[in-house]
Design an enzyme around this catalytic site. Sequence first.
Site, PDB file in Angstrom:
ATOM      1  N   GLU A  74       3.454 -25.270 -12.212  1.00  0.00           N
ATOM      2  CA  GLU A  74       2.465 -25.313 -13.037  1.00  0.00           C
ATOM      3  C   GLU A  74       2.041 -26.779 -13.605  1.00  0.00           C
ATOM      4  O   GLU A  74       0.990 -27.054 -13.717  1.00  0.00           O
ATOM      5  CB  GLU A  74       2.905 -24.437 -14.229  1.00  0.00           C
ATOM      6  CG  GLU A  74       1.945 -24.223 -15.406  1.00  0.00           C
ATOM      7  CD  GLU A  74       2.248 -23.618 -16.614  1.00  0.00           C
ATOM      8  OE1 GLU A  74       2.343 -24.182 -17.565  1.00  0.00           O
ATOM      9  OE2 GLU A  74       2.969 -22.403 -16.358  1.00  0.00           O
ATOM     10  N   TYR A  75       3.036 -27.446 -13.788  1.00  0.00           N
ATOM     11  CA  TYR A  75       2.788 -28.804 -14.362  1.00  0.00           C
ATOM     12  C   TYR A  75       1.884 -29.543 -13.345  1.00  0.00           C
ATOM     13  O   TYR A  75       0.813 -30.396 -13.552  1.00  0.00           O
ATOM     14  CB  TYR A  75       4.055 -29.727 -14.455  1.00  0.00           C
ATOM     15  CG  TYR A  75       4.671 -29.636 -16.218  1.00  0.00           C
ATOM     16  CD1 TYR A  75       4.884 -28.428 -16.677  1.00  0.00           C
ATOM     17  CD2 TYR A  75       5.028 -30.558 -16.537  1.00  0.00           C
ATOM     18  CE1 TYR A  75       5.413 -28.134 -17.764  1.00  0.00           C
ATOM     19  CE2 TYR A  75       5.792 -30.429 -17.798  1.00  0.00           C
ATOM     20  CZ  TYR A  75       5.910 -29.403 -18.411  1.00  0.00           C
ATOM     21  OH  TYR A  75       6.575 -29.094 -19.609  1.00  0.00           O
ATOM     22  N   ASN A  90      12.186 -19.567 -22.787  1.00  0.00           N
ATOM     23  CA  ASN A  90      12.356 -20.363 -21.815  1.00  0.00           C
ATOM     24  C   ASN A  90      13.771 -21.208 -21.684  1.00  0.00           C
ATOM     25  O   ASN A  90      13.818 -22.551 -21.730  1.00  0.00           O
ATOM     26  CB  ASN A  90      11.261 -21.543 -21.658  1.00  0.00           C
ATOM     27  CG  ASN A  90       9.983 -20.876 -21.150  1.00  0.00           C
ATOM     28  OD1 ASN A  90       9.902 -19.841 -20.402  1.00  0.00           O
ATOM     29  ND2 ASN A  90       8.751 -21.148 -21.727  1.00  0.00           N
ATOM     30  N   GLY A 122       1.640 -16.070 -20.667  1.00  0.00           N
ATOM     31  CA  GLY A 122       0.943 -16.729 -21.704  1.00  0.00           C
ATOM     32  C   GLY A 122       0.412 -15.691 -22.865  1.00  0.00           C
ATOM     33  O   GLY A 122       0.862 -14.574 -22.898  1.00  0.00           O
ATOM     34  N   LYS A 172      11.978 -19.404 -13.390  1.00  0.00           N
ATOM     35  CA  LYS A 172      10.796 -19.604 -14.318  1.00  0.00           C
ATOM     36  C   LYS A 172      10.712 -21.213 -14.401  1.00  0.00           C
ATOM     37  O   LYS A 172       9.726 -21.625 -14.723  1.00  0.00           O
ATOM     38  CB  LYS A 172      11.108 -18.970 -15.613  1.00  0.00           C
ATOM     39  CG  LYS A 172      10.038 -19.043 -16.548  1.00  0.00           C
ATOM     40  CD  LYS A 172       8.754 -18.702 -16.319  1.00  0.00           C
ATOM     41  CE  LYS A 172       7.665 -18.560 -17.271  1.00  0.00           C
ATOM     42  NZ  LYS A 172       7.630 -19.637 -18.370  1.00  0.00           N
ATOM     43  N   SER A 221       5.909 -14.866 -17.749  1.00  0.00           N
ATOM     44  CA  SER A 221       5.013 -15.825 -17.738  1.00  0.00           C
ATOM     45  C   SER A 221       3.615 -14.985 -17.887  1.00  0.00           C
ATOM     46  O   SER A 221       3.762 -13.783 -17.626  1.00  0.00           O
ATOM     47  CB  SER A 221       4.787 -16.466 -16.287  1.00  0.00           C
ATOM     48  OG  SER A 221       3.672 -17.108 -16.186  1.00  0.00           O
ATOM     49  N   HIS A 241       8.960 -22.432 -11.461  1.00  0.00           N
ATOM     50  CA  HIS A 241       7.555 -21.987 -11.603  1.00  0.00           C
ATOM     51  C   HIS A 241       6.847 -22.895 -12.671  1.00  0.00           C
ATOM     52  O   HIS A 241       5.582 -23.264 -12.363  1.00  0.00           O
ATOM     53  CB  HIS A 241       7.716 -20.418 -12.442  1.00  0.00           C
ATOM     54  CG  HIS A 241       6.358 -20.025 -13.063  1.00  0.00           C
ATOM     55  ND1 HIS A 241       5.872 -20.643 -14.240  1.00  0.00           N
ATOM     56  CD2 HIS A 241       5.363 -18.962 -12.758  1.00  0.00           C
ATOM     57  CE1 HIS A 241       4.756 -19.743 -14.605  1.00  0.00           C
ATOM     58  NE2 HIS A 241       4.553 -18.893 -13.552  1.00  0.00           N
ATOM     59  N   ASN A 242       7.024 -23.236 -13.753  1.00  0.00           N
ATOM     60  CA  ASN A 242       6.816 -24.021 -14.618  1.00  0.00           C
ATOM     61  C   ASN A 242       6.789 -25.509 -14.084  1.00  0.00           C
ATOM     62  O   ASN A 242       5.751 -26.311 -14.495  1.00  0.00           O
ATOM     63  CB  ASN A 242       7.544 -23.950 -16.169  1.00  0.00           C
ATOM     64  CG  ASN A 242       7.204 -23.034 -16.907  1.00  0.00           C
ATOM     65  OD1 ASN A 242       6.767 -21.969 -16.513  1.00  0.00           O
ATOM     66  ND2 ASN A 242       7.416 -23.178 -18.249  1.00  0.00           N
TER      67      ASN A 242
END
Length: 238
Positions: free
Chosen positions: A113-114, A30, A58, A106, A56, A109-110
Amino acid sequence: MVPAGNPTEETIRALASLLAGNDVIIDGGNSYYKDDVRRAGELKPRGIHYLDVGTSGGVWGLKHGYCLMIGGERPIFERLEPAFKTLAPPDGYAYMGGHGAGHYVKMIHNGIEYGLMQAYAEGFELLHASAFQLDLAAIAHLWNQGSVVRSWLLELAELALRADPRLEGIKGYVEDSGEGRWTVEDALEKNVPAPTIALSLFGRFRSRQGDPFADRMLAALRNAFGGHPLRKSGPGGP
């Protein structure tokens, strides 16, 4: 995949000293996308190619495949495409653009996600605080059956709630790994309003404060201007 920052920098320097022209370094961690642009420029005179691959999925990616967002030179992407196809589920990888594009996508994207995680957390807290005797795991399962809020995150919420219905074994302390901060910084640089992502990041900061100074200041001000009662800390306090 190496943690962003110095570990990645040191690894790339070590690899570069061992590689020959036309070899490729792939950063699947990341990293900050601006670092990718710099690294690609530093490696270019040595004939070493560089791809930034936002990854992505996990810990479940090993079983289900990884979603891959790939930046760098398109011919190098095409050369390594069979490897990406092997790692990803069907339609689970794509070329994003030049150096930095993979990690930029990405990063956003994160940030999203938050915001999603914060919305779920707030909604389930309201359900938890209601006067009804609600089965939160059952609700999470129900919402994943055709609801507009269905998602993999909701599946994970169901698993967590079935294991510990009141989440009593978990402390509400939430770290952030950098991408949320970078997303907010990017929004500031571009003058793009992103209040949901910003507030979700600040919510994580707040989770790490046991008795924040700001709340004590608020209580003092309310007491000073309106005579509102104070709850004392220390001996004799609640």
